[in-house]
Design a protein around this motif. Structure first.
Motif, PDB file in Angstrom:
ATOM      1  N   VAL A 261       0.838  -1.212   0.000  1.00 33.93           N
ATOM      2  CA  VAL A 261       0.000   0.000   0.000  1.00 33.93           C
ATOM      3  C   VAL A 261       0.871   1.259   0.000  1.00 33.93           C
ATOM      4  CG1 VAL A 261      -1.684   1.336   1.332  1.00 33.93           C
ATOM      5  CG2 VAL A 261      -1.948  -1.145   1.114  1.00 33.93           C
ATOM      6  N   THR A 262       1.848   1.316   0.889  1.00 37.69           N
ATOM      7  CA  THR A 262       2.676   2.531   1.006  1.00 37.69           C
ATOM      8  C   THR A 262       3.549   2.746  -0.225  1.00 37.69           C
ATOM      9  OG1 THR A 262       4.335   1.254   2.248  1.00 37.69           O
ATOM     10  CG2 THR A 262       2.703   2.484   3.520  1.00 37.69           C
ATOM     11  N   ASP A 263       4.104   1.644  -0.769  1.00 36.73           N
ATOM     12  CA  ASP A 263       4.934   1.766  -1.973  1.00 36.73           C
ATOM     13  C   ASP A 263       4.112   2.297  -3.143  1.00 36.73           C
ATOM     14  OD1 ASP A 263       7.065   0.803  -0.561  1.00 36.73           O
ATOM     15  OD2 ASP A 263       7.086  -1.185  -1.485  1.00 36.73           O
ATOM     16  N   THR A 264       2.918   1.755  -3.319  1.00 35.87           N
ATOM     17  CA  THR A 264       2.069   2.168  -4.443  1.00 35.87           C
ATOM     18  C   THR A 264       1.585   3.610  -4.257  1.00 35.87           C
ATOM     19  OG1 THR A 264       1.320  -0.124  -4.656  1.00 35.87           O
ATOM     20  CG2 THR A 264       0.037   1.549  -5.813  1.00 35.87           C
ATOM     21  N   ALA A 265       1.175   3.919  -3.039  1.00 32.83           N
ATOM     22  CA  ALA A 265       0.727   5.302  -2.770  1.00 32.83           C
ATOM     23  C   ALA A 265       1.847   6.292  -3.031  1.00 32.83           C
ATOM     24  CB  ALA A 265       0.247   5.402  -1.325  1.00 32.83           C
ATOM     25  N   LYS A 266       3.060   5.923  -2.656  1.00 32.59           N
ATOM     26  CA  LYS A 266       4.213   6.798  -2.841  1.00 32.59           C
ATOM     27  C   LYS A 266       4.461   7.063  -4.323  1.00 32.59           C
ATOM     28  CE  LYS A 266       8.996   7.320  -1.299  1.00 32.59           C
ATOM     29  NZ  LYS A 266      10.114   6.694  -0.554  1.00 32.59           N
ATOM     30  N   ARG A 267       4.240   6.034  -5.157  1.00 35.25           N
ATOM     31  CA  ARG A 267       4.439   6.199  -6.613  1.00 35.25           C
ATOM     32  C   ARG A 267       3.530   7.289  -7.156  1.00 35.25           C
ATOM     33  NH1 ARG A 267       2.976   2.699 -10.135  1.00 35.25           N
ATOM     34  NH2 ARG A 267       2.015   1.063  -8.855  1.00 35.25           N
ATOM     35  N   PHE A 268       2.380   7.500  -6.506  1.00 32.35           N
ATOM     36  CA  PHE A 268       1.422   8.506  -6.960  1.00 32.35           C
ATOM     37  C   PHE A 268       1.499   9.771  -6.102  1.00 32.35           C
ATOM     38  CE2 PHE A 268      -0.297   4.566  -8.668  1.00 32.35           C
ATOM     39  CZ  PHE A 268      -0.697   4.937  -9.944  1.00 32.35           C
ATOM     40  N   GLY A 269       2.576   9.864  -5.322  1.00 31.86           N
ATOM     41  CA  GLY A 269       2.786  11.074  -4.534  1.00 31.86           C
ATOM     42  C   GLY A 269       1.898  11.176  -3.305  1.00 31.86           C
ATOM     43  N   ILE A 270       1.411  10.037  -2.818  1.00 30.48           N
ATOM     44  CA  ILE A 270       0.525  10.032  -1.643  1.00 30.48           C
ATOM     45  C   ILE A 270       1.269   9.441  -0.446  1.00 30.48           C
ATOM     46  CG2 ILE A 270      -1.606   9.090  -0.655  1.00 30.48           C
ATOM     47  CD1 ILE A 270      -2.713   8.995  -3.544  1.00 30.48           C
ATOM     48  N   THR A 271       1.197  10.126   0.676  1.00 31.64           N
ATOM     49  CA  THR A 271       1.805   9.645   1.919  1.00 31.64           C
ATOM     50  C   THR A 271       0.709   9.393   2.946  1.00 31.64           C
ATOM     51  OG1 THR A 271       3.813  10.929   1.502  1.00 31.64           O
ATOM     52  CG2 THR A 271       3.445  10.161   3.764  1.00 31.64           C
ATOM     53  N   ILE A 272       0.787   8.249   3.622  1.00 32.62           N
ATOM     54  CA  ILE A 272      -0.201   7.933   4.663  1.00 32.62           C
ATOM     55  C   ILE A 272       0.312   8.501   5.981  1.00 32.62           C
ATOM     56  CG2 ILE A 272      -1.499   6.111   5.832  1.00 32.62           C
ATOM     57  CD1 ILE A 272      -0.860   4.279   3.473  1.00 32.62           C
ATOM     58  N   PRO A 273      -0.417   9.455   6.586  1.00 32.42           N
ATOM     59  CA  PRO A 273       0.054  10.020   7.856  1.00 32.42           C
ATOM     60  C   PRO A 273       0.083   8.959   8.956  1.00 32.42           C
ATOM     61  CG  PRO A 273      -2.129  10.853   7.280  1.00 32.42           C
ATOM     62  CD  PRO A 273      -1.670  10.052   6.113  1.00 32.42           C
ATOM     63  N   LYS A 274       0.971   9.139   9.898  1.00 29.60           N
ATOM     64  CA  LYS A 274       1.184   8.164  10.967  1.00 29.60           C
ATOM     65  C   LYS A 274      -0.104   7.861  11.734  1.00 29.60           C
ATOM     66  CE  LYS A 274       4.192   7.246  14.919  1.00 29.60           C
ATOM     67  NZ  LYS A 274       5.304   7.770  15.786  1.00 29.60           N
ATOM     68  N   GLU A 275      -0.905   8.919  11.962  1.00 27.59           N
ATOM     69  CA  GLU A 275      -2.140   8.724  12.729  1.00 27.59           C
ATOM     70  C   GLU A 275      -3.175   7.894  11.974  1.00 27.59           C
ATOM     71  OE1 GLU A 275      -2.380  12.857  10.811  1.00 27.59           O
ATOM     72  OE2 GLU A 275      -0.886  11.607  11.840  1.00 27.59           O
ATOM     73  N   ASN A 276      -2.962   7.705  10.657  1.00 31.99           N
ATOM     74  CA  ASN A 276      -3.894   6.897   9.862  1.00 31.99           C
ATOM     75  C   ASN A 276      -3.445   5.445   9.724  1.00 31.99           C
ATOM     76  OD1 ASN A 276      -5.238   9.260   9.545  1.00 31.99           O
ATOM     77  ND2 ASN A 276      -5.336   9.207   7.306  1.00 31.99           N
ATOM     78  N   ILE A 277      -2.415   5.067  10.444  1.00 29.78           N
ATOM     79  CA  ILE A 277      -1.944   3.668  10.424  1.00 29.78           C
ATOM     80  C   ILE A 277      -2.406   3.018  11.721  1.00 29.78           C
ATOM     81  CG2 ILE A 277       0.064   2.153  10.296  1.00 29.78           C
ATOM     82  CD1 ILE A 277       1.532   4.493   8.903  1.00 29.78           C
ATOM     83  N   LEU A 278      -3.395   2.141  11.621  1.00 28.59           N
ATOM     84  CA  LEU A 278      -4.054   1.546  12.792  1.00 28.59           C
ATOM     85  C   LEU A 278      -3.839   0.033  12.824  1.00 28.59           C
ATOM     86  CD1 LEU A 278      -7.449   3.470  12.509  1.00 28.59           C
ATOM     87  CD2 LEU A 278      -5.363   4.195  13.686  1.00 28.59           C
ATOM     88  N   CYS A 279      -4.095  -0.554  13.997  1.00 30.44           N
ATOM     89  CA  CYS A 279      -3.980  -2.009  14.151  1.00 30.44           C
ATOM     90  C   CYS A 279      -5.304  -2.570  14.645  1.00 30.44           C
ATOM     91  CB  CYS A 279      -2.861  -2.364  15.138  1.00 30.44           C
ATOM     92  SG  CYS A 279      -2.717  -4.129  15.460  1.00 30.44           S
ATOM     93  N   GLY A 280      -5.883  -3.476  13.881  1.00 34.77           N
ATOM     94  CA  GLY A 280      -7.180  -4.072  14.247  1.00 34.77           C
ATOM     95  C   GLY A 280      -7.087  -5.513  14.679  1.00 34.77           C
ATOM     96  N   TYR A 281      -5.866  -6.069  14.732  1.00 37.20           N
ATOM     97  CA  TYR A 281      -5.625  -7.446  15.211  1.00 37.20           C
ATOM     98  C   TYR A 281      -6.491  -8.499  14.506  1.00 37.20           C
ATOM     99  CZ  TYR A 281      -2.825  -5.396  18.931  1.00 37.20           C
ATOM    100  OH  TYR A 281      -1.860  -4.722  19.623  1.00 37.20           O
ATOM    101  N   TRP A 282      -6.786  -8.266  13.238  1.00 36.74           N
ATOM    102  CA  TRP A 282      -7.568  -9.196  12.411  1.00 36.74           C
ATOM    103  C   TRP A 282      -9.020  -9.322  12.893  1.00 36.74           C
ATOM    104  CZ3 TRP A 282      -4.451  -9.443   8.585  1.00 36.74           C
ATOM    105  CH2 TRP A 282      -3.113  -9.852   8.692  1.00 36.74           C
ATOM    106  N   SER A 283      -9.450  -8.549  13.861  1.00 36.18           N
ATOM    107  CA  SER A 283     -10.709  -8.806  14.562  1.00 36.18           C
ATOM    108  C   SER A 283     -11.854  -7.898  14.124  1.00 36.18           C
ATOM    109  CB  SER A 283     -10.489  -8.641  16.070  1.00 36.18           C
ATOM    110  OG  SER A 283     -11.717  -8.641  16.772  1.00 36.18           O
ATOM    111  N   TYR A 284     -13.034  -8.490  13.963  1.00 39.01           N
ATOM    112  CA  TYR A 284     -14.259  -7.769  13.616  1.00 39.01           C
ATOM    113  C   TYR A 284     -14.620  -6.754  14.692  1.00 39.01           C
ATOM    114  CZ  TYR A 284     -19.344  -7.205  12.912  1.00 39.01           C
ATOM    115  OH  TYR A 284     -20.610  -6.697  12.743  1.00 39.01           O
ATOM    116  N   TYR A 285     -14.458  -7.121  15.953  1.00 36.25           N
ATOM    117  CA  TYR A 285     -14.850  -6.250  17.059  1.00 36.25           C
ATOM    118  C   TYR A 285     -13.761  -5.242  17.429  1.00 36.25           C
ATOM    119  CZ  TYR A 285     -18.847  -9.322  17.694  1.00 36.25           C
ATOM    120  OH  TYR A 285     -19.983 -10.022  17.494  1.00 36.25           O
ATOM    121  N   VAL A 286     -12.525  -5.716  17.469  1.00 28.46           N
ATOM    122  CA  VAL A 286     -11.425  -4.819  17.838  1.00 28.46           C
ATOM    123  C   VAL A 286     -11.339  -3.650  16.877  1.00 28.46           C
ATOM    124  CG1 VAL A 286      -8.922  -4.616  18.086  1.00 28.46           C
ATOM    125  CG2 VAL A 286     -10.099  -6.622  19.002  1.00 28.46           C
TER     126      VAL A 286
END
Length: 629
Positions: free
Chosen positions: A153-178
């Motif tokens: 995701v980050t490599d492809t976004a970077k190719r198009f000049g898009i950076t994902i801000p740190k606060e938008n990188i989340l961890c959901g632990y694979w879980s529907y509820y979490v």
């Protein structure tokens, strides 16, 4: 000819993946006519290491040397400790093995790459749907698959000049509820949604969609949501989840082919990786094809039948609960399970068994330490069905794993093994045959819970029954002598004699009284008086016929009851007790003289005389003997 056996290890929480890949493996197993022995745990990220040990005990059941090869469902495991011992044993014993979708050192690998499909999906979102601002929700931070997907995701976004801000990188632990909790906290802080939320699996994507829809947001009109894995649940969700297809069924089929070549010594490529592919659905804003729309429609049409299926399954589980209630012994547990399952086993199939650890069976009677690392050497098969016929209970060596396994069957079978345990200890395991689809929607996990709770209820019920019996025995036992007391006389001795009479057998009542007991108490003290009572009680206990009952009726008076064919037998018993007492007292050198008087009467089943009257007759005979002495 004996068939080859393949062991498969995985985690059951990844139910759709496990079902799909196992069906692919089974397709190949039928072609090679090999049997699958599938061992599944239910370890989750939230569990402690102690719980992990209990859950993964099922992985200690098989001896890997008994199998021709091993397949690891590598990407299903939630904790590295789940599979460490299996991998170590594979490497040490050089067992032909293959891991699917996750790479372990020294073990052949086959999987779908995480990067290519995710990169193409990100490109699709940017080029087709003009995505500029996005959130990434990954699995556990140390998970290799999640890391690779994030990198794409980050490599492809970077190719198009898009950076994902740190606060938008989340961890959901694979879980529907979490993931819903994680997104809620993000929205509390940042309020405005991005253009797209990319999730590392479909389960989290569905969780995100459900949460946002409950808040009134429209998907994909207001925010695009995508996943990874292309689960059936994602395909039939509304909107259908745009995802990455990993070809799981095909991977399973290719996996068994690879392993059989490895077993046969054929040349193989030890590392195999296939490209993943974008599966475009409607959650990204694309329009569904007519085939995809029909799939969704069919799902809607089956909604009511799914509801009824769940209702029937709930009734089935309630039946298991009822069959394991109010049980007084292990034999009754087997009987009640047999009575229930003989006509109700459509979910479990025609061949399944419940095996309890011998170490655990002992706890039915009393507490005993549990083994934490391995099962006991023997298993009690408390329930077994073979070809729809209930089999008798039996014991097997744990290494056998299956009772009545036919290694020469002309058909390939899949045997599923699951541990039975409570929060702290392993109880045993269960095996089911050719019911892979029962893994769906965690049906088997729920079934295991009900079976386990039923067995625990049995343990508690038997213990309570034994405790009540002990308390009853205590309440009917004289503390000084260990013989029955008056309550025991009424509840045990008299009913026994009545039963003899009802069967037409002649019985007898004897009344025993210690001679000159008042003199012993007055001149030698009450401690010697108690000693006199105990010596007489012990003599009676040692010299009565085994089937007779002895009662301390009160003070220094005893009542003896039992079956007695004729008067001569009564006289023999009286003579034996008196002589034994004389012998015992002479050897003890007591400071006082100790003798007894015995009166007796035969209880004739043909005479209409109450037990109370018989007792009075025996008591009168005793006083006559005392008077004569």
């Amino acid at each position: 000819m004996k068939k080859d056996k393949i062991a498969v290890f995985g985690n059951g929480w990844s139910d759709e993946y496990v079902i799909t890949v196992l069906n692919g493996i089974m397709k190949g197993a039928k072609e090679y006519n090999v049997d699958l022995f599938v061992f599944l745990d239910y370890v989750s990220n939230e569990q402690t290491e102690e719980m992990v040990k209990v859950e993964t005990k099922i992985f200690t059941l098989p001896n890997l040397e008994d199998f021709e090869g091993v397949i690891l469902l590598g990407n299903t495991f939630n904790k590295s400790s789940e599979i460490e011992q299996i991998c170590k044993e594979i490497r040490e014993k050089k067992i032909p093995s293959l891991s699917l979708e996750y790479c372990f050192d020294g073990i052949d690998y086959m999987g779908t790459d995480n990067y290519s499909g995710m990169a193409k999906l990100t490109e699709h979102l940017i080029q087709v749907h003009n995505v500029k601002n996005l959130i990434w929700i990954g699995g556990p931070e140390d998970n290799k698959e999640s890391q690779e997907r994030y990198q794409a995701v980050t490599d492809t976004a970077k190719r198009f000049g898009i950076t994902i801000p740190k606060e938008n990188i989340l961890c959901g632990y694979w879980s529907y509820y979490v993931v819903q909790d994680v997104l809620a906290k993000w929205m509390d802080q940042y309020h405005e949604l991005p253009d797209a939320i990319l999730c590392a699996n479909d389960l989290m994507a569905i969780g995100v969609c459900t949460y946002l829809k409950d808040l009134g947001y429209k998907i994909p009109e207001q925010v695009i949501v995508t996943g990874f894995d292309h689960l059936e649940s994602g395909q039939t969700y509304y909107p259908a989840i745009t995802s990455i297809d990993r070809g799981w069924n095909e991977r399973g089929y290719q996996g068994i082919q690879h392993l059989m070549k490895l077993i046969n010594g054929d040349p193989v490529k030890h590392m195999n990786q296939y490209l993943s592919a974008v599966a475009v659905e409607e959650s990204c804003g694309c329009v569904l094809s007519s085939e995809q729309k029909e799939r969704q429609l069919n799902t809607c049409c089956t909604r009511y039948s799914q509801h009824m299926d769940k209702t029937f399954y709930d009734w089935h589980l309630s039946g298991i609960d009822a069959s394991t209630s109010h049980i007084k012994n292990k034999e009754e547990l087997t009987q009640k399970l047999s009575d229930f399952f003989k006509d109700a086993h459509s979910y479990e199939g025609n061949n399944f068994g419940i095996y309890l650890d011998t170490n655990y069976i002992e706890t039915f009677e009393h507490d005993s330490p549990s083994q934490t690392d391995r099962f006991s050497e023997e298993m009690d098969v408390v329930f077994l069905m073979k070809d729809s016929v209930v089999q008798s209970s039996q014991k097997i060596k744990t290494r056998q794993m299956l009772a009545n396994y036919n290694s020469e069957s002309k058909e390939a079978h899949s045997y599923l093994f699951f541990g039975l345990h409570d929060a702290e200890r392993c109880i045993g395991y269960t095996s089911l045959c050719d019911v892979i689809n029962m893994l769906k929607d965690y049906s088997i996990h729920l079934w295991l819970k009900h079976v386990t709770e039923g067995i625990k209820r049995t343990q508690q019920s038997i213990r309570m029954e034994n405790l009540n019996h002990k308390l009853e025995q205590i309440s009917m036992t004289d503390e000084l002598t260990g013989l029955y007391n008056r309550l025991g006389y009424e509840k045990i001795a008299i009913p026994y004699l009545n039963d003899c009479c009802n069967k037409g057998d002649t019985g007898a009542i004897m009344v025993v009284d210690i001679n000159k007991m008042k003199v012993i108490n007055d001149e030698y003290g009450h401690l010697n008086g108690d000693l006199a009572i105990k010596v007489v009680a012990q003599t009676i206990h040692e010299n009565l016929p085994e089937s007779w009952s002895a009662v301390r009726y009160g003070g220094d008076e005893f009542v003896l009851l039992g079956k007695c064919p004729e008067d001569k037998n009564v006289e023999d018993i009286k003579s034996k007790v008196i002589k034994a007492l004389d012998l015992k007292t002479s050897s003890m050198q007591l400071p006082f003289s100790l003798g007894i008087s015995i009166g007796s009467v035969l209880v004739n089943p043909d005479q209409n005389i109450s037990m109370e009257e018989y007792f009075k007759m025996a008591d009168k005979a005793m006083y006559q003997m005392k008077h004569n002495n």
